[in-house]
Design a protein around this motif. Structure first.
Motif, PDB file in Angstrom:
ATOM      1  N   LYS A 267       0.806  -1.208   0.000  1.00 58.78           N
ATOM      2  CA  LYS A 267       0.000   0.000   0.000  1.00 58.78           C
ATOM      3  C   LYS A 267       0.849   1.273   0.000  1.00 58.78           C
ATOM      4  O   LYS A 267       0.487   2.277  -0.604  1.00 58.78           O
ATOM      5  CB  LYS A 267      -0.946   0.000   1.213  1.00 58.78           C
ATOM      6  N   ASN A 268       1.999   1.233   0.687  1.00 65.55           N
ATOM      7  CA  ASN A 268       2.832   2.428   0.752  1.00 65.55           C
ATOM      8  C   ASN A 268       3.870   2.473  -0.365  1.00 65.55           C
ATOM      9  O   ASN A 268       4.774   3.304  -0.345  1.00 65.55           O
ATOM     10  CB  ASN A 268       3.519   2.530   2.111  1.00 65.55           C
ATOM     11  N   GLY A 269       3.766   1.551  -1.330  1.00 62.88           N
ATOM     12  CA  GLY A 269       4.662   1.567  -2.480  1.00 62.88           C
ATOM     13  C   GLY A 269       5.864   0.681  -2.340  1.00 62.88           C
ATOM     14  O   GLY A 269       6.256   0.011  -3.290  1.00 62.88           O
ATOM     15  N   THR A 270       6.497   0.668  -1.173  1.00 62.33           N
ATOM     16  CA  THR A 270       7.643  -0.204  -0.945  1.00 62.33           C
ATOM     17  C   THR A 270       7.336  -1.169   0.194  1.00 62.33           C
ATOM     18  O   THR A 270       6.503  -0.890   1.063  1.00 62.33           O
ATOM     19  CB  THR A 270       8.904   0.613  -0.594  1.00 62.33           C
ATOM     20  N   VAL A 271       8.030  -2.306   0.190  1.00 60.74           N
ATOM     21  CA  VAL A 271       7.765  -3.328   1.198  1.00 60.74           C
ATOM     22  C   VAL A 271       8.277  -2.873   2.553  1.00 60.74           C
ATOM     23  O   VAL A 271       9.154  -2.017   2.663  1.00 60.74           O
ATOM     24  CB  VAL A 271       8.432  -4.666   0.827  1.00 60.74           C
ATOM     25  N   ASP A 272       7.731  -3.482   3.596  1.00 61.31           N
ATOM     26  CA  ASP A 272       8.280  -3.315   4.923  1.00 61.31           C
ATOM     27  C   ASP A 272       9.614  -4.057   4.931  1.00 61.31           C
ATOM     28  O   ASP A 272       9.648  -5.284   4.806  1.00 61.31           O
ATOM     29  CB  ASP A 272       7.328  -3.915   5.961  1.00 61.31           C
ATOM     30  N   PRO A 273      10.752  -3.361   5.031  1.00 64.28           N
ATOM     31  CA  PRO A 273      12.057  -3.999   4.844  1.00 64.28           C
ATOM     32  C   PRO A 273      12.481  -4.814   6.063  1.00 64.28           C
ATOM     33  O   PRO A 273      13.074  -4.304   7.012  1.00 64.28           O
ATOM     34  CB  PRO A 273      12.990  -2.811   4.607  1.00 64.28           C
ATOM     35  N   VAL A 274      12.190  -6.104   6.010  1.00 61.30           N
ATOM     36  CA  VAL A 274      12.484  -7.002   7.126  1.00 61.30           C
ATOM     37  C   VAL A 274      13.683  -7.882   6.757  1.00 61.30           C
ATOM     38  O   VAL A 274      13.608  -8.681   5.819  1.00 61.30           O
ATOM     39  CB  VAL A 274      11.280  -7.892   7.462  1.00 61.30           C
ATOM     40  N   PRO A 275      14.815  -7.764   7.451  1.00 62.51           N
ATOM     41  CA  PRO A 275      15.969  -8.601   7.134  1.00 62.51           C
ATOM     42  C   PRO A 275      15.707 -10.057   7.499  1.00 62.51           C
ATOM     43  O   PRO A 275      15.149 -10.356   8.559  1.00 62.51           O
ATOM     44  CB  PRO A 275      17.091  -8.005   7.976  1.00 62.51           C
ATOM     45  N   LEU A 276      16.114 -10.959   6.616  1.00 69.50           N
ATOM     46  CA  LEU A 276      15.974 -12.395   6.866  1.00 69.50           C
ATOM     47  C   LEU A 276      17.252 -12.859   7.563  1.00 69.50           C
ATOM     48  O   LEU A 276      18.161 -13.440   6.958  1.00 69.50           O
ATOM     49  CB  LEU A 276      15.739 -13.128   5.547  1.00 69.50           C
ATOM     50  N   VAL A 277      17.305 -12.605   8.854  1.00 68.28           N
ATOM     51  CA  VAL A 277      18.544 -12.706   9.624  1.00 68.28           C
ATOM     52  C   VAL A 277      19.114 -14.120   9.617  1.00 68.28           C
ATOM     53  O   VAL A 277      20.330 -14.319   9.464  1.00 68.28           O
ATOM     54  CB  VAL A 277      18.308 -12.222  11.064  1.00 68.28           C
ATOM     55  N   GLU A 278      18.271 -15.123   9.766  1.00 69.31           N
ATOM     56  CA  GLU A 278      18.778 -16.487   9.915  1.00 69.31           C
ATOM     57  C   GLU A 278      19.310 -17.069   8.606  1.00 69.31           C
ATOM     58  O   GLU A 278      19.916 -18.146   8.608  1.00 69.31           O
ATOM     59  CB  GLU A 278      17.704 -17.387  10.532  1.00 69.31           C
ATOM     60  N   MET A 279      19.132 -16.355   7.495  1.00 72.42           N
ATOM     61  CA  MET A 279      19.769 -16.771   6.243  1.00 72.42           C
ATOM     62  C   MET A 279      21.243 -16.376   6.209  1.00 72.42           C
ATOM     63  O   MET A 279      21.959 -16.709   5.259  1.00 72.42           O
ATOM     64  CB  MET A 279      19.036 -16.167   5.047  1.00 72.42           C
ATOM     65  N   GLY A 280      21.713 -15.691   7.249  1.00 73.23           N
ATOM     66  CA  GLY A 280      23.117 -15.379   7.374  1.00 73.23           C
ATOM     67  C   GLY A 280      23.420 -13.923   7.116  1.00 73.23           C
ATOM     68  O   GLY A 280      22.736 -13.250   6.328  1.00 73.23           O
ATOM     69  N   ARG A 281      24.453 -13.455   7.812  1.00 66.14           N
ATOM     70  CA  ARG A 281      24.943 -12.083   7.610  1.00 66.14           C
ATOM     71  C   ARG A 281      26.334 -12.173   7.010  1.00 66.14           C
ATOM     72  O   ARG A 281      27.318 -12.472   7.688  1.00 66.14           O
ATOM     73  CB  ARG A 281      24.967 -11.326   8.939  1.00 66.14           C
ATOM     74  N   PHE A 282      26.404 -11.941   5.699  1.00 66.10           N
ATOM     75  CA  PHE A 282      27.679 -11.966   4.986  1.00 66.10           C
ATOM     76  C   PHE A 282      27.521 -11.190   3.690  1.00 66.10           C
ATOM     77  O   PHE A 282      26.461 -10.599   3.443  1.00 66.10           O
ATOM     78  CB  PHE A 282      28.166 -13.407   4.747  1.00 66.10           C
ATOM     79  N   ASN A 283      28.558 -11.162   2.869  1.00 69.62           N
ATOM     80  CA  ASN A 283      28.491 -10.455   1.585  1.00 69.62           C
ATOM     81  C   ASN A 283      27.693 -11.298   0.593  1.00 69.62           C
ATOM     82  O   ASN A 283      28.251 -12.007  -0.245  1.00 69.62           O
ATOM     83  CB  ASN A 283      29.898 -10.174   1.054  1.00 69.62           C
ATOM     84  N   HIS A 284      26.390 -11.195   0.700  1.00 70.77           N
ATOM     85  CA  HIS A 284      25.499 -11.989  -0.146  1.00 70.77           C
ATOM     86  C   HIS A 284      25.646 -11.581  -1.613  1.00 70.77           C
ATOM     87  O   HIS A 284      25.880 -10.430  -1.944  1.00 70.77           O
ATOM     88  CB  HIS A 284      24.042 -11.774   0.260  1.00 70.77           C
ATOM     89  N   GLU A 285      25.458 -12.572  -2.480  1.00 71.42           N
ATOM     90  CA  GLU A 285      25.416 -12.287  -3.909  1.00 71.42           C
ATOM     91  C   GLU A 285      24.082 -12.707  -4.500  1.00 71.42           C
ATOM     92  O   GLU A 285      23.315 -11.897  -4.973  1.00 71.42           O
ATOM     93  CB  GLU A 285      26.561 -12.992  -4.632  1.00 71.42           C
ATOM     94  N   ALA A 286      23.793 -13.995  -4.491  1.00 66.68           N
ATOM     95  CA  ALA A 286      22.584 -14.482  -5.167  1.00 66.68           C
ATOM     96  C   ALA A 286      22.028 -15.689  -4.428  1.00 66.68           C
ATOM     97  O   ALA A 286      22.710 -16.327  -3.614  1.00 66.68           O
ATOM     98  CB  ALA A 286      22.896 -14.843  -6.619  1.00 66.68           C
TER      99      ALA A 286
END
Length: 452
Positions: free
Chosen positions: A208-227
């Protein structure tokens, strides 16, 4: 975004992530030796009179959504066009969700409901008609840091990946500039939150506000993600990391189709080869059994996820970048792998379930930069070829690999020497969408695909 298990598997075959690939693809590695084989699969590239994109005869393109254009939401198209995926929209339209690899000091930005007030990256969503003309576009994720690539989900969303692990502690408000001058100026890369996460962006509905509520998917890991790429049978997510000593990961969700519910993060280990570095002197075409080691500290204060995995025996890859799923297999690029750092493509075949480790093999390693120069994003084409986006030196090409293991140049960036990114096919398989990152331009390409 919660989905029932029945809903998840019903959707598993309906998006770009699950394009059917012919059995001929399995023969690709049969001739993929250290010495590359080339072909003029579609003939020579014809110079573009408009100076944008050289293509083989019979192919044409439409360029749209350039950096600086006005979008339907009133904002300007941001720069840094990068990873992208295509989804089936209403009335034969195609929905593209596109990353923007932007830092806090970038000159353009994605406008919307920000995850971090200082960050300018995110995604935009484009609706393209059956005539391959842009219908409308708008920001869909904002305030993230260097959204490089990501991947489509079988349930109709895009996972956007941050390729940065900055924290407020590592980016102080001021920096000494120039060094040792005693003069402190505002830090152009200041952040207010931790970064290094994945974010989910629905493709088939606009918030509704145009952009998503930006929720980090923390348990997928915190690193230099690519794809990322997802196995539609199990819901397991496979992840790449852009570092010279990167690992290859999988995320086993607690609830398939609901990544916010958390899960288990693991790194691939090659059986009987603990801590192996796969950059050089690794056999081509040989299949190895894979095992997986668990990452306990998936959200560390420092960028140490890969260090934990390596200490547990995980294999290292030379800059893991694009990954794509097709026909029950995963293909991912190690951008600087190989004896000449020109790049490798790896093939991973998962087991039937999380208890089976699967197999991995070095699939392509040409070791000739005139043939393949640092592949980045990758897509499995509906007709069986791999389509690779170069991010190397000098001229940049979109490179195809046939089922016989032959490499060919399909497109050339005629503007400059900046990278291609975001290659993906429309759900009907007739249109290849791809970006030139700078200046940001998105292309729709079509022609006689079946000729080759």
């Amino acid at each position: 975004m919660a989905f029932s298990r029945r809903r998840f598997f019903a959707l598993a075959g309906t998006t770009a992530a699950t394009l059917v690939v012919g059995d001929a693809l399995k023969g690709l590695y049969a001739r993929a030796q250290g010495t590359a084989i080339t072909t003029d699969a579609y003939g020579p590239l014809i110079p573009d009179p408009n100076g944008l994109l050289d293509l083989p005869r019979g192919f044409q393109y439409r360029a749209f959504s350039r950096t600086g254009d006005f979008m339907s939401d009133g904002n300007s198209v941001p720069g840094g066009h990068d990873g992208m995926a295509a989804f089936a929209g209403p009335n034969r339209s195609v929905i593209l969700v596109r990353n923007h690899e932007l830092s806090p000091n970038s000159t353009t930005e994605v406008i919307g409901n920000r995850y971090d007030e200082f960050c300018k990256g995110g995604t935009t969503t484009l609706i393209v008609g059956p005539d391959r003309k842009l219908i409308r576009d708008y920001a869909s994720l904002a305030g993230t840091y260097r959204n490089c690539a990501g991947g489509p989900t079988p349930w109709g969303s895009w996972i956007s990946c941050e390729e940065n692990t900055s924290t407020p502690e590592t980016t102080p408000e001021t920096i000494e500039q120039p060094a040792n001058s005693g003069i402190f100026v505002p830090n152009p890369n200041k952040v207010s939150k931790r970064h290094g996460y994945n974010f989910e962006v629905p493709a088939l509905r606009r918030p509704k506000n145009g952009t998503v509520d930006p929720v980090p998917l923390v348990e997928m890991g915190r690193f230099n993600h690519e794809a990322v790429a997802i196995d539609p049978r199990t819901g397991i997510v496979y992840e790449t990391e852009d570092q010279g000593d990167s690992l290859f990961y999988r995320f086993i969700p607690n609830q398939p189709g609901n990544l916010q519910a958390g899960g288990i993060l693991e790194a691939l280990k090659i059986k009987d080869m603990p801590k192996v570095n796969t950059k050089t002197n690794f056999p081509v075409r040989k299949s190895f059994e894979a095992e997986w080691v668990r990452i306990e500290d998936y959200d560390p204060d420092k960028d140490t996820v890969r260090k934990e995995g390596f200490e547990k025996g995980a294999a290292q890859f030379a800059r893991g970048e694009g990954i794509w799923y097709g026909n029950g297999e995963f293909y991912f690029c190690a951008t600087s792998g190989g004896a000449n750092s020109g790049g490798q493509v790896w093939r991973y075949i998962p087991g039937r379930n999380a208890q089976e480790g699967g197999t991995i093999e070095l699939f392509v390693e040409p070791n000739d930069k005139s043939i393949l120069d640092m592949p980045d994003n990758i897509v499995v084409a509906p007709f069986g070829d791999l389509i690779l986006c170069e991010d190397g030196d000098d001229d940049q090409f979109v490179v195809g690999v046939t089922p016989k293991g032959e490499l060919y140049k399909f497109a050339r960036n005629a503007i400059n020497d900046r990278e291609f990114a975001g290659a993906c096919f429309s759900p009907d398989g007739q249109t290849l969408f791809v970006n030139i990152q700078t200046p940001g331009i998105t292309f729709a390409i079509w022609g006689p695909w079946n000729k080759a």
